[in-house]
Design a protein around this motif. Sequence first.
Motif: not given
Length: 184
Positions: A114-121
């Motif tokens: 997916d071109d969107r992140p699966v997570h941002i931390d």
Amino acid sequence: MAVTAEHIRSTLAAYLERYPEDKGDLAVAVELAGGADAGGVDVGSRKEFRGHATAGAVLVGADGLVLHVLHVATGKWLLPGGHLEPADVDLAGAALRELAEETGVSPGAVTLLDDRPVHIDVHPIPANDAKGEPAHRHIDFRFLFRTDAEVGELQVEEVAGAAWRPVDALHDPRLRRRVVQALR
């Protein structure tokens, strides 16, 4: 062409559209990336110590295991990833570059799910006197990839080892849950 502030803002916005429950945890990232007219800063710059973007890869093998690397500087098992470079044009590409550099996995053997992140931390980084860096924050944009390739030559300056580990070894429960959901 470096990753632009607009690309970081739009990636963050697309992520929060998908995962609005993360808005509170990412308030500092949203504020910092808000754009010059909103008092935002260049979170693409490694020299922005209030917080700057990094890119990480969650690489899942054909057997469902997740690749971890033993980080030399911290002595911890982490996901492959790191700072943005001037040649990076987008965050997912930066994550793929870091993955290939650290693990020797060929970019051609990897598929972005997916071109969107699966997570941002957003997490704190201690001061590093050797590099002249004060304590600061990383805003880590993590992307999910698949492969059936094996680990290649490790970047020994940064990585002391690599291991395929179960999804349960992912420390963050949100990330763990999202990886499991994405792989269904």
